[in-house]
Design a protein around this motif. Structure first.
Motif, short mmCIF file in Angstrom:
data_model
loop_
_atom_site.label_atom_id
_atom_site.label_comp_id
_atom_site.label_asym_id
_atom_site.label_seq_id
_atom_site.Cartn_x
_atom_site.Cartn_y
_atom_site.Cartn_z
N ARG A 1 0.84 -1.21 0.00
CA ARG A 1 0.00 0.00 0.00
C ARG A 1 0.86 1.25 0.00
NH1 ARG A 1 -4.24 -2.56 4.06
NH2 ARG A 1 -5.64 -3.48 2.52
N LEU A 2 1.94 1.23 0.77
CA LEU A 2 2.85 2.37 0.79
C LEU A 2 3.49 2.57 -0.59
CD1 LEU A 2 4.44 1.69 4.28
CD2 LEU A 2 3.10 3.73 3.65
N GLN B 1 2.09 1.80 -3.46
CA GLN B 1 1.05 2.40 -4.30
C GLN B 1 0.88 3.89 -4.03
OE1 GLN B 1 -2.29 -0.14 -3.34
NE2 GLN B 1 -2.01 -1.36 -5.20
N ASP B 2 1.13 4.29 -2.79
CA ASP B 2 1.01 5.70 -2.41
C ASP B 2 2.27 6.50 -2.72
OD1 ASP B 2 -1.55 5.16 -1.50
OD2 ASP B 2 -0.96 5.03 0.61
N GLY B 3 3.28 5.83 -3.30
CA GLY B 3 4.51 6.52 -3.64
C GLY B 3 5.43 6.75 -2.45
N LYS B 4 5.19 6.07 -1.34
CA LYS B 4 6.01 6.23 -0.13
C LYS B 4 7.02 5.09 -0.07
CE LYS B 4 2.21 8.49 2.27
NZ LYS B 4 1.23 8.39 3.37
#
Length: 147
Positions: free
Chosen positions: A15-16, A18-21
């Motif tokens: 998920r991180l 996907q969020d660019g983190k």
């Protein structure tokens, strides 16, 4: 939310991503590798005096059940970290984690060559050397004919 299993930590890392983190994703994947996985194992904790529980020689052992990572979980963690490091532009760490994924048995080389998440490392000397090492291109004398 703090993950309690490898799978929960892996999902958090994805998920991180996907969020660019990507830096946080690397940390999440590393943390996930310290959590219980899907493989059952027993850690021996003490020798027990007396007859062996399986017969034969004296003594036995006490142990406790644990859950460790299996080879597929190690493959996934290292592959995902390779993608995160690629997004961060860190070719060395990306290729090092790809190598670890291969060492744990990952062998879907076509996926590696096509994965857009690894785009920034493709074409680098390190990446090309690793891929030639694990999946050498075979010479095809009919290659000039497109077959």
């Amino acid at each position: 939310i703090t993950p309690k299993t490898f799978r929960e930590g892996e999902v958090q890392g994805l998920r991180l991503m996907q969020d660019g983190k990507h830096e946080e994703a690397v940390k999440a994947f590393k943390y996930a590798m310290t959590l219980p996985g899907s493989r059952s194992d027993v850690i021996r904790t003490a020798n027990v005096p007396g007859p062996s529980p399986v017969g034969g020689s004296k003594g036995g052992t006490e142990g406790r059940a644990i859950q460790t990572l299996d080879e597929f979980e190690y493959q996934a963690a290292h592959y995902n970290m390779a993608c995160a490091y690629a997004a961060l532009g860190n070719v060395g760490e990306s290729v090092a984690n790809l190598r670890k994924a291969f060492e744990y048995g990952f062998d879907n080389y076509a996926t590696v060559r096509a994965d857009p998440d690894l785009g920034s490392v493709k074409g680098s000397t390190e990446f090309e050397r690793l891929m030639e090492e694990v999946d050498p291109k075979k010479f095809n004398p009919f290659g000039v004919f497109g077959k």
